[in-house]
Write an enzyme that holds these catalytic residues in place. Structure first.
Site: not given
Ligand code: AMP
Length: 192
Positions: A14, A89, A128, A134, A145
């Protein structure tokens, strides 16, 4: 002018697709994950707080995340539209976003969901992890996740489906191929 969301499980690409949509539609892409990671790198108080949750694959608490999104959406560059990546989310975050948008007399045009099979996602994310290091890309955290996505974020998708603004795109395939599908889906959704 487009105001849209991109939703997808971890590893669905995404972030990559969000950058491309942002370029093509000329709207700013806002990724909550990227904002958190930038804060972690900068060792800001927000970053120090968020890191604990991110490393465990948990959601950062709404008290932190919602305010961060509200502040970001009050900046001038989002006046001509935006693409939110990774927010909302949870259904509580949907309610919060509804409020922000209603206060600004705004509404969402399109919610795009990228879909992919869990095992494909785990394989991609493990790949990845080797490339980027990461800290939230090990198998236990990856599965957690994904579980959270199914438990919490699918309810978000259902809400937007009820409102008739959801469009789903198969996220499996080459990056360009998926971008073509995504742009076509957005075009169709906007014409509807
Ligand atoms: P992402 O890069 O979108 O996968 O986000 C990485 C991490 O950031 C997630 O696993 C959460 O720990 C945190 N995170 C990102 N967006 C949110 C959200 N909307 N609500 C809560 N935690 C978030």
């Amino acid at each position: 002018m487009t105001r849209m969301l991109i939703i997808g499980p971890p590893g669905s690409g995404k972030g990559t697709q969000a950058e491309r949509i942002s370029e093509r539609l000329g709207v700013v892409a806002i990724s909550t994950g990227d904002i958190f990671r930038a804060n972690v790198r900068g060792e800001t108080p927000l970053g120090v707080e968020a890191k604990k949750y991110m490393d465990a694959g948990d959601f950062v608490p709404d008290s932190v995340t919602n305010k961060m999104v509200r502040d970001r959406l009050s900046e001038a560059d989002v006046e001509d539209g935006f693409l939110l990546d990774g927010y909302p989310r949870t259904t509580a975050q949907v309610d919060y976003l509804d409020e922000i948008l209603a206060n600004g007399d705004q509404k969402l045009d399109v919610v795009l969901q990228l879909t992919a099979d869990d095992e494909e996602l785990v394989a991609r994310l493990l790949g990845r992890a080797k490339e980027t290091g990461r800290s939230d890309d090990n198998e236990g955290v990856i599965r957690h996740r994904l579980d959270l996505y199914h438990e919490q974020t699918e309810a978000v998708v259902a809400k937007y489906a009820e409102r008739g603004i959801l469009t789903q795109v198969d996220g499996i395939g080459g990056i360009d191929e998926v971008t073509d599908r995504v742009m076509q889906a957005i075009k169709e959704a906007q014409a509807a």
